[in-house]
Design a protein around this motif. Structure first.
Motif, PDB file in Angstrom:
ATOM      1  N   LEU A  41       1.184  -1.521   0.240  1.00 59.14           N
ATOM      2  CA  LEU A  41      -0.121   0.039  -0.395  1.00 59.14           C
ATOM      3  C   LEU A  41       0.502   1.162   0.085  1.00 59.14           C
ATOM      4  CD1 LEU A  41      -2.699   1.449   0.239  1.00 59.14           C
ATOM      5  CD2 LEU A  41      -2.167   0.910   2.792  1.00 59.14           C
ATOM      6  N   VAL A  42       0.562   1.582  -0.974  1.00 57.90           N
ATOM      7  CA  VAL A  42       1.824   3.648  -0.728  1.00 57.90           C
ATOM      8  C   VAL A  42       0.403   4.359  -0.760  1.00 57.90           C
ATOM      9  CG1 VAL A  42       3.132   5.201  -2.788  1.00 57.90           C
ATOM     10  CG2 VAL A  42       2.272   2.937  -3.565  1.00 57.90           C
ATOM     11  N   GLY A  43       0.471   3.928   0.794  1.00 58.89           N
ATOM     12  CA  GLY A  43       0.028   4.818   1.736  1.00 58.89           C
ATOM     13  C   GLY A  43      -0.147   6.524   2.024  1.00 58.89           C
ATOM     14  N   ASP A  44      -1.154   7.095   2.942  1.00 60.40           N
ATOM     15  CA  ASP A  44      -1.430   8.529   3.088  1.00 60.40           C
ATOM     16  C   ASP A  44      -0.201   8.529   3.649  1.00 60.40           C
ATOM     17  OD1 ASP A  44      -2.824   6.809   4.873  1.00 60.40           O
ATOM     18  OD2 ASP A  44      -4.517   9.071   4.548  1.00 60.40           O
ATOM     19  N   ILE A  65       2.018  11.085  -5.626  1.00 61.30           N
ATOM     20  CA  ILE A  65       2.608  10.154  -7.359  1.00 61.30           C
ATOM     21  C   ILE A  65       3.609  10.193  -7.151  1.00 61.30           C
ATOM     22  CG2 ILE A  65       2.388  11.072  -9.445  1.00 61.30           C
ATOM     23  CD1 ILE A  65      -0.241  10.578  -8.865  1.00 61.30           C
ATOM     24  N   PRO A  66       4.866  10.312  -6.893  1.00 64.88           N
ATOM     25  CA  PRO A  66       6.917  10.287  -6.855  1.00 64.88           C
ATOM     26  C   PRO A  66       6.163   8.518  -5.706  1.00 64.88           C
ATOM     27  CG  PRO A  66       6.511  12.045  -6.303  1.00 64.88           C
ATOM     28  CD  PRO A  66       5.145  12.260  -6.377  1.00 64.88           C
ATOM     29  N   PHE A  67       5.991   8.674  -5.002  1.00 62.06           N
ATOM     30  CA  PHE A  67       6.141   7.860  -3.911  1.00 62.06           C
ATOM     31  C   PHE A  67       5.399   6.236  -4.761  1.00 62.06           C
ATOM     32  CE2 PHE A  67       5.556  11.052  -0.310  1.00 62.06           C
ATOM     33  CZ  PHE A  67       7.111  10.988  -0.049  1.00 62.06           C
ATOM     34  N   GLY A  68       4.135   6.497  -4.892  1.00 60.74           N
ATOM     35  CA  GLY A  68       3.365   5.828  -6.299  1.00 60.74           C
ATOM     36  C   GLY A  68       4.418   4.621  -7.215  1.00 60.74           C
ATOM     37  N   LYS A  69       4.922   5.995  -7.587  1.00 61.22           N
ATOM     38  CA  LYS A  69       5.908   5.409  -9.238  1.00 61.22           C
ATOM     39  C   LYS A  69       6.936   4.672  -8.852  1.00 61.22           C
ATOM     40  CE  LYS A  69       4.909   9.577 -11.887  1.00 61.22           C
ATOM     41  NZ  LYS A  69       5.340  10.783 -12.827  1.00 61.22           N
ATOM     42  N   VAL A  80       0.115  -3.847  -5.955  1.00 72.92           N
ATOM     43  CA  VAL A  80      -0.136  -1.923  -5.677  1.00 72.92           C
ATOM     44  C   VAL A  80      -1.263  -1.250  -5.224  1.00 72.92           C
ATOM     45  CG1 VAL A  80       1.488  -0.169  -5.626  1.00 72.92           C
ATOM     46  CG2 VAL A  80       2.573  -2.025  -6.207  1.00 72.92           C
ATOM     47  N   VAL A  81      -1.495  -1.264  -4.374  1.00 67.84           N
ATOM     48  CA  VAL A  81      -2.696  -0.125  -4.407  1.00 67.84           C
ATOM     49  C   VAL A  81      -2.229   1.292  -4.371  1.00 67.84           C
ATOM     50  CG1 VAL A  81      -4.875  -0.048  -2.756  1.00 67.84           C
ATOM     51  CG2 VAL A  81      -3.668  -1.730  -3.379  1.00 67.84           C
ATOM     52  N   PHE A  82      -2.678   2.520  -4.088  1.00 67.15           N
ATOM     53  CA  PHE A  82      -2.240   3.772  -4.133  1.00 67.15           C
ATOM     54  C   PHE A  82      -3.481   4.234  -2.721  1.00 67.15           C
ATOM     55  CE2 PHE A  82      -2.789   8.168  -5.262  1.00 67.15           C
ATOM     56  CZ  PHE A  82      -1.248   8.643  -4.871  1.00 67.15           C
ATOM     57  N   ASP A  83      -3.552   4.625  -1.914  1.00 65.75           N
ATOM     58  CA  ASP A  83      -4.119   5.350  -1.777  1.00 65.75           C
ATOM     59  C   ASP A  83      -4.684   7.004  -1.697  1.00 65.75           C
ATOM     60  OD1 ASP A  83      -5.134   5.474   1.201  1.00 65.75           O
ATOM     61  OD2 ASP A  83      -3.965   5.324   2.433  1.00 65.75           O
ATOM     62  N   LEU A  84      -5.197   7.108  -1.533  1.00 64.51           N
ATOM     63  CA  LEU A  84      -6.467   8.563  -2.524  1.00 64.51           C
ATOM     64  C   LEU A  84      -6.460   9.201  -0.667  1.00 64.51           C
ATOM     65  CD1 LEU A  84      -9.215   7.528  -4.522  1.00 64.51           C
ATOM     66  CD2 LEU A  84      -7.023   7.592  -5.035  1.00 64.51           C
ATOM     67  N   LYS A 105      -2.907   6.430 -13.975  1.00 61.68           N
ATOM     68  CA  LYS A 105      -2.041   6.466 -15.116  1.00 61.68           C
ATOM     69  C   LYS A 105      -0.666   6.953 -14.917  1.00 61.68           C
ATOM     70  CE  LYS A 105      -3.699   8.919 -18.406  1.00 61.68           C
ATOM     71  NZ  LYS A 105      -3.420   7.927 -19.454  1.00 61.68           N
ATOM     72  N   GLU A 106      -1.031   7.774 -14.099  1.00 59.20           N
ATOM     73  CA  GLU A 106       0.849   8.370 -13.426  1.00 59.20           C
ATOM     74  C   GLU A 106       1.792   7.274 -13.144  1.00 59.20           C
ATOM     75  OE1 GLU A 106       1.148  11.830 -12.889  1.00 59.20           O
ATOM     76  OE2 GLU A 106      -0.318  13.179 -14.043  1.00 59.20           O
ATOM     77  N   THR A 107       0.870   6.084 -12.034  1.00 61.80           N
ATOM     78  CA  THR A 107       1.827   5.772 -10.727  1.00 61.80           C
ATOM     79  C   THR A 107       1.898   4.048 -11.592  1.00 61.80           C
ATOM     80  OG1 THR A 107       0.366   4.807  -9.773  1.00 61.80           O
ATOM     81  CG2 THR A 107       1.171   7.478  -9.096  1.00 61.80           C
ATOM     82  N   GLY A 108       1.471   3.627 -12.381  1.00 63.07           N
ATOM     83  CA  GLY A 108       1.173   2.404 -12.556  1.00 63.07           C
ATOM     84  C   GLY A 108       0.765   1.480 -11.640  1.00 63.07           C
TER      85      GLY A 108
END
Length: 261
Positions: A41-44, A65-69, A80-84, A105-108
């Protein structure tokens, strides 16, 4: 094996528990991926664990976004899950969809996560082909509205509310739900009632999966929450290594002959 959202459902159906950790960089992502951690998890939580903010609310989408990338580029098999982040999805389902599209789109990343029973937002995002992970119980983004770090669902009324929220989130199309800081007995009831997997953090051992902030898991922070177990004492090890390095620089023993050209 590449982990997908459907994999977690298959694991639940087989009674096999899975592990999740937060990650915000290439090194932890590749290490945890190699260890077989099913979900990253790319967590907040990067807000207070990386950027030195007080709580998770201050971090922005641009900052995340850079962390997610980095994580998505480095993980070969983990989901890989991105935290809004707070403020990027609450206003409307349209805002939530726009944010989710940009994140994907920006992180993948393979999916997004959002907090609370935002049923319209979840439905809109899922209807447009983006997997969503829910999150109920203690929701860090609304810390002030919850009057601090408090276990949720202790009384029957709130326990019933959390169960209803989870069922609604499942119906809206979420593929999994994080249960944070709720009584273990309630988490077990929810896990049994749901067809989709639950991921616990401070919610007992009967969830289908467990997640920890990696700095808590590794003992990097100065303190950890009650529900976290330190599998390392990384802060102590790093400090000791830094002290040794400084000492060797001062006494001239570093760099030694074999570290020179």
């Amino acid at each position: 094996m590449k982990i997908r959202t459907s994999t977690l459902r298959e694991l639940k159906n087989k009674g096999i528990r899975f592990a999740a950790l937060t990650s915000y960089d290439m090194h932890t992502a590749s290490i945890f991926d190699a260890a077989g951690i099913e979900v990253l998890l790319v967590g907040d939580s990067a807000s207070d664990n990386v950027l030195a903010n007080q709580g998770t609310a201050p971090i922005t989408l641009d900052e995340m976004i850079p962390f997610g990338k980095a994580v998505a580029r480095s993980a070969q098999n983990s989901l890989v899950v991105f935290d809004l982040p707070f403020g990027s999805y609450e206003v409307s389902s349209e805002q939530a969809l726009i944010t989710s599209i940009r994140a994907m789109k920006e992180t993948g990343a393979a999916a997004v996560k959002l907090e609370g029973a935002k049923i319209d937002q979840i439905s809109r995002i899922v209807d447009n082909g983006i997997p969503v992970m829910g999150h109920v119980g203690f929701t860090p983004q609304t810390l002030h509205g919850l009057a601090g770090y408090k276990v949720q669902g202790r009384d029957q009324e709130n326990a019933d509310r959390l169960m209803s929220e989870c069922l609604a989130i499942q119906k809206a199309g979420a593929f999994a739900i994080v249960l944070e800081m709720i009584p273990a007995a309630l988490a077990k009831e929810i896990s049994i009632a749901l067809e989709i997997p639950t991921i616990g953090i401070g919610a007992g051992s009967d969830c289908d999966g467990q997640i920890l902030v990696w700095q808590d898991f590794a003992g990097l922070g100065e303190r950890s929450p009650k529900f976290a177990k330190k599998y390392l004492s990384l802060r102590e090890s790093l400090q000791a290594a830094a002290v040794e390095y400084r000492s060797e620089v001062q006494n001239g023993s570093f760099p030694a002959i074999d570290q020179q050209f």
